[in-house]
Design a protein around this motif. Structure first.
Motif, mmCIF file in Angstrom:
data_model
loop_
_atom_site.group_PDB
_atom_site.id
_atom_site.type_symbol
_atom_site.label_atom_id
_atom_site.label_comp_id
_atom_site.label_asym_id
_atom_site.label_seq_id
_atom_site.Cartn_x
_atom_site.Cartn_y
_atom_site.Cartn_z
ATOM 1 N N THR A 144 -2.586 8.236 -15.684
ATOM 2 C CA THR A 144 -1.660 7.192 -16.112
ATOM 3 C C THR A 144 -0.620 7.729 -17.089
ATOM 4 O OG1 THR A 144 -3.520 5.689 -15.933
ATOM 5 C CG2 THR A 144 -1.537 4.831 -16.965
ATOM 6 N N HIS A 172 -2.303 -1.554 -15.268
ATOM 7 C CA HIS A 172 -1.281 -0.513 -15.404
ATOM 8 C C HIS A 172 -0.083 -1.025 -16.192
ATOM 9 C CE1 HIS A 172 -2.372 3.165 -13.412
ATOM 10 N NE2 HIS A 172 -2.878 2.508 -12.392
ATOM 11 N N ASP A 175 -0.069 4.687 -6.834
ATOM 12 C CA ASP A 175 -1.392 5.087 -7.289
ATOM 13 C C ASP A 175 -2.371 4.806 -6.158
ATOM 14 O OD1 ASP A 175 -3.343 6.039 -8.903
ATOM 15 O OD2 ASP A 175 -3.399 4.326 -10.267
HETATM 16 MG MG MG Z 1 -5.864 5.474 -12.857
#
Ligand code: MG
Ligand code: ADP
Length: 681
Positions: free
Chosen positions: A290, A320, A384
């Motif tokens: 991240t 996120h 992702d």
């Molecule tokens: Mg992650």
């Protein structure tokens, strides 16, 4: 035209009918015939029985030790048995339906027999016998895949004919210096050794040559594709401020690991370059992807562009968005969330701000790829868990800007071998180091009949104020059964724990609002035990959860188990993962053991690949793996890497495109259509 491209009927001794039967096996030209490789060899070498495993084929020489006994049963069926003295062993040899051998078996005569060794009963069930001492004409005889009217003996003969009449036409395809460098057989000798080996070394050397050749061809195609795509798609050169980026990194709450620094460098140099980035970022759960995404987005924004982060689920999008906001908003970077639950007036507002360029970073689910979502100046797209998005969805997102740079992040450790084949046309960055101070998750394997003890162990954690996940059996074919399982397990546990703890239930049939509520309750510790299907697999972060129980663990892929397990071990406390499984096979047991022995996702996935093979590793649906005739991606991975390096250098060199020794490789590339019909030579 090369004569080898002629039809097999040009070979004297192969007629029309044979040619037709061969064409059923995709053998049309003489070249096809010569490149129809054996898939194994019959080994006629003499061996010491002490070294032969149960059920293996073996050839031995010995003295007949007893009168043969012949028994008929039925009209045509018979069994001939003798005792044979092989060195110090007295064994039995049985011949089925070969009664005529009886008069050849004379006491004290030496014979050579070939057959299958039953180690427990000390019996060889023989398929062949020769009177006299061992004198193999050939130690190795090739065995070919055949179809229809073609027999193994037949194809052996056709290949023999083809080789003797056309062998001198076989041309080298690899440049001389590579043959010398790797000491590879030339093509003609390699083909001869493949089909007519004199010994084990011949087989080995022939294989080596073709493994390399196959991999090199494959990698040339991949690397050419990559070069071609790069040159075709002029990207953007993002002029970010290195000073600002450095300051941003220094201001992070922790120093980057070396692996993070390395991949950040790789990404930044892609952003700066005029080519479009097409990069895969791999890093185990918890390896810190991240923050790498945040640095990349930060850079792109300081260069005057917008960024987008696309994730597969709403829960993950929210998480996120939260972590990116906390990292980026202090830097005056505006982050916004867009999922399907952002509706009505609010949605309109977000979309407007986005076109106006008021939003710098947009985070969301596949809602991001809808038509109505328009950016002002999109420079970087990050996805992702990319394996969950279809290729089509990724393309649409990419097309939203003027060739934005693209970074695919995945926590599924794809074994290196597969990464460089399947993603051969992408650049790959790997975070292969965990932030310091992590406690390794302890993993145990228990049988289902130990459930009570396991639940006792869970309760101990709950008593300490921790939380637990219980993952239900996976039934891939039916979501309905998946859900039913979760409901059943939930009922069992509610019964067990009575009202001592709050038990939540999570599965794919809940609406996203319901899922959110369950997840929120769990992250606020209003729910202590969460029963769930695999929907929690991706990204969820509840550091107070320290124990996970996985039902029917043998049904999951190892990579998936590893992903699931990554939901615990996120805080400072010792965490545990308990696999409930009663695997039926040795491989199944081995897989459970691997999980208990390592926490390294790459090791897990390499082992899984070894045990299950590349096809199963990716699942049937999306394998898309190249098929090789001789080479094996798993066992020949070193050759694969060598070929990849060679191919990369070749494609970049001017020699490759000009010198005659590379001509057949260039011709090969022409044929593959990599260049969209543009011809090279
Ligand atoms: Mg992650
Ligand atoms: P993942 O790769 O699974 O997405 P995350 O990015 O969620 O991993 O990181 C996991 C945790 O590790 C986060 O809490 C993050 O803040 C922390 N983290 C990331 N990088 C470092 C580092 N270099 N040092 C210490 N902690 C880190």
């Amino acid at each position: 035209m090369n004569n080898l491209k002629e039809s097999v009927t040009a070979v004297k001794g192969i007629g029309k009918e044979t040619a037709e039967a061969l064409s059923e096996m995709n053998i049309v030209t003489i070249e096809d015939l010569l490149e129809h490789f054996p898939y194994r060899y019959e080994d006629y070498r003499l061996r010491d029985l002490a070294d032969v495993k149960h059920d293996e084929r073996v050839t031995v020489e010995g003295k007949v030790h007893s009168e043969p006994s012949l028994v008929y049963y039925g009209k045509k069926r018979s069994r001939l048995t003798i005792r044979l003295l092989v060195n110090r062993y007295l064994i039995q040899v049985v011949f089925f339906n070969q009664p005529y051998l009886k008069q050849k078996m004379v006491i004290n005569e030496t014979i050579t027999v070939t057959g299958k060794w039953d180690q427990h009963r000390q019996v060889i069930t023989a398929s062949e016998a020769k009177v006299g001492t061992y004198s193999a004409v050939k130690e190795f005889e090739p065995v070919y895949a055949v179809k229809g009217d073609i027999t193994v003996k037949g194809i052996r003969r056709f290949i023999q004919l083809g080789f003797s009449q056309y062998g001198q036409e076989i041309e080298e395809t690899l440049p001389e210096h590579l043959l010398r460098q790797y000491r590879l057989l030339n093509r003609k000798d390699a083909l001869r050794a493949m089909h007519f080996p004199l010994n084990e070394e011949d087989v080995k050397q022939a294989r080596r040559r073709f493994v390399y050749e196959e991999f090199l061809y494959f990698q040339l195609k991949m690397q050419a594709l990559r070069k071609f795509e790069r040159e075709q798609s002029a990207g953007i050169s993002q002029a970010f401020s290195l000073d600002k980026v450095t300051t941003f990194i220094e201001g992070l709450p922790f120093p980057l690991t070396n692996a993070q620094k390395r991949v950040v460098d790789e990404i930044l140099s892609d952003l700066r370059s005029p080519y479009r980035m097409n990069r895969l970022l791999q890093g185990d759960v918890g390896s810190g992807k991240t923050v790498v995404a945040a640095i990349s987005l930060f850079s792109s924004v300081t260069a005057g562009y917008q960024g987008a982060l696309m994730v597969p689920t709403e829960i993950l999008a929210e998480q996120h968005a939260e972590s990116l906001k906390s990292l980026l908003e202090p830097q005056n970077i505006k982050c916004e969330l867009l999922t399907s639950s952002v509706k009505g007036k609010r949605r309109k507002e977000v979309l407007q701000l986005l076109v106006d360029g008021e939003i710098d970073v947009l985070i969301g689910t596949h809602a991001l790829i809808q038509e109505e979502v328009q950016f002002k100046k999109l420079g970087l797209v990050i996805t992702d868990e990319q394996h969950r998005f279809g290729v089509g969805q990724r393309r649409i997102l990419r097309e939203k800007g003027e060739n934005p740079d693209v970074l695919f992040m995945t926590a599924t450790p794809i074994p290196r071998t597969l990464a460089i084949t399947v993603f051969g046309e992408m650049d790959v960055s790997i975070i292969d180091e965990m932030p310091a101070g992590r406690k390794a998750i302890e993993t145990y394997w228990a049988k289902h009949d130990m459930l009570d003890r396991v639940l006792g162990f869970v309760e101990k954690e709950l008593l300490k104020g921790r939380q637990a996940y219980v993952i239900c059996p996976l039934i891939e074919e039916s979501e309905k059964l998946d859900v039913q399982n979760a409901i059943d397990v939930h009922a069992t546990l509610t019964q067990y724990f009575q009202s001592r703890y709050q038990i939540g239930l999570m599965h794919g049939r809940l609406t996203s609002d319901e899922k959110d509520q369950v997840m929120k309750a769990f992250s606020l510790n209003e729910v202590q035990l969460l029963v769930s299907t695999t929907v929690v697999e991706v990204g969820v972060n509840v550091p107070n959860a320290t124990i996970m129980v996985i039902y029917d663990a043998e049904r999951f892929g190892l990579a998936q188990l590893h992903q699931l397990r990554g939901r615990v071990g996120r805080g400072s406390e010792q965490s545990y993962c308990i696999l409930l499984a009663d695997p039926k096979t040795e491989v199944g047991k081995e897989r459970m053991k691997i999980m208990t022995e390592t926490n390294d996702g790459f090791v897990v996935s390499e082992k899984d690949l070894e045990l299950r093979g590349p096809g199963d590793f990716f699942g049937k649906k999306q394998s898309g793996l190249p098929e090789f005739k001789v080479a094996d991606m798993v066992h020949d991975y070193r050759a694969l890497e060598t070929a990849r390096n060679d191919a990369t250098l070749m494609i970049q060199s001017t020699e490759f495109w000009n010198l005659p020794e590379y001509k057949s490789l260039r011709l090969y590339l022409n044929e593959t259509g990599v260049f969209n019909g543009e011809k090279l030579d």
